[in-house]
Design a protein around this motif. Structure first.
Motif: not given
Length: 145
Positions: A78-83, A94-97
Motif C-alpha cells: 500500500a505504501a509503495s508506488d512501484v512493486v 494488488i492495489f489500484p494505481g
C-alpha cells in the motif's frame, strides 16, 4: 511554501527475501543515493540472506550480510508506488494505481557465486533502467570490469 518533492517508493518482492529482492533493493538504494525509498520483502521469508548473494554483493562494495529477510505485509504494498515481483506469483496483493512489474529472474537459492553473478548483473541493469525511469538518470557504475 512549496511541498517537498515526492520520493518514489519501490518494493521488491520474491519468495524468500534472501536473494533477488535483497540484491535489487541494495542496488537501487546504492544507485538512487536517497532519491528513492526502497524496501524488500518475501512471501515466505527465510532466516538469512543467501551467502552467495552476500559474496557477490561484497564484490561491488555493497554489504547485505546484516540484512534480515522480512515478511511481505499488505501495508508495504500500500505504501509503495512501484512493486517489483520476482517469482512470487500471486502472493502480492494488488492495489489500484500502483505500478507493478514482474522481473523473470533465475532464483539464486542453492547456487554458488559463479551462478549468482549473472543474476546480480541482470538485476543491476534492470534497477538502473527503473531508476532512470523514476528520477531521470542512473548514477555511478558498480558493475565489475
Amino acid at each position: 511554501m512549496t511541498a517537498a518533492p515526492h520520493v518514489p517508493e519501490v518494493l521488491f518482492v520474491c519468495v524468500h527475501n534472501a536473494g533477488r529482492s535483497q540484491m535489487a533493493a541494495a542496488l537501487l538504494e546504492h544507485h538512487a543515493a536517497g532519491r528513492v525509498a526502497v524496501r524488500s520483502a518475501g512471501s515466505a521469508p527465510v532466516d538469512t540472506v543467501n551467502p552467495a548473494v552476500v559474496e557477490v554483493m561484497n564484490e561491488l562494495g555493497i554489504d547485505v550480510s546484516r540484512n534480515v529477510p522480512t515478511k511481505l505485509l499488505t501495508e508495504d504494498v500500500a505504501a509503495s508506488d512501484v512493486v517489483i515481483t520476482m517469482g512470487c506469483g500471486d502472493a502480492c496483493p494488488i492495489f489500484p494505481g500502483k505500478r507493478y512489474e514482474d522481473w523473470a529472474l533465475e532464483d539464486p537459492a542453492g547456487q554458488g557465486a559463479d551462478a549468482v553473478r549473472p543474476i546480480r548483473d541482470d538485476i543491476d541493469r534492470r534497477v538502473r533502467d527503473l531508476l532512470a525511469d523514476l528520477v531521470g538518470d542512473a548514477t555511478d557504475d558498480v558493475s565489475p570490469g
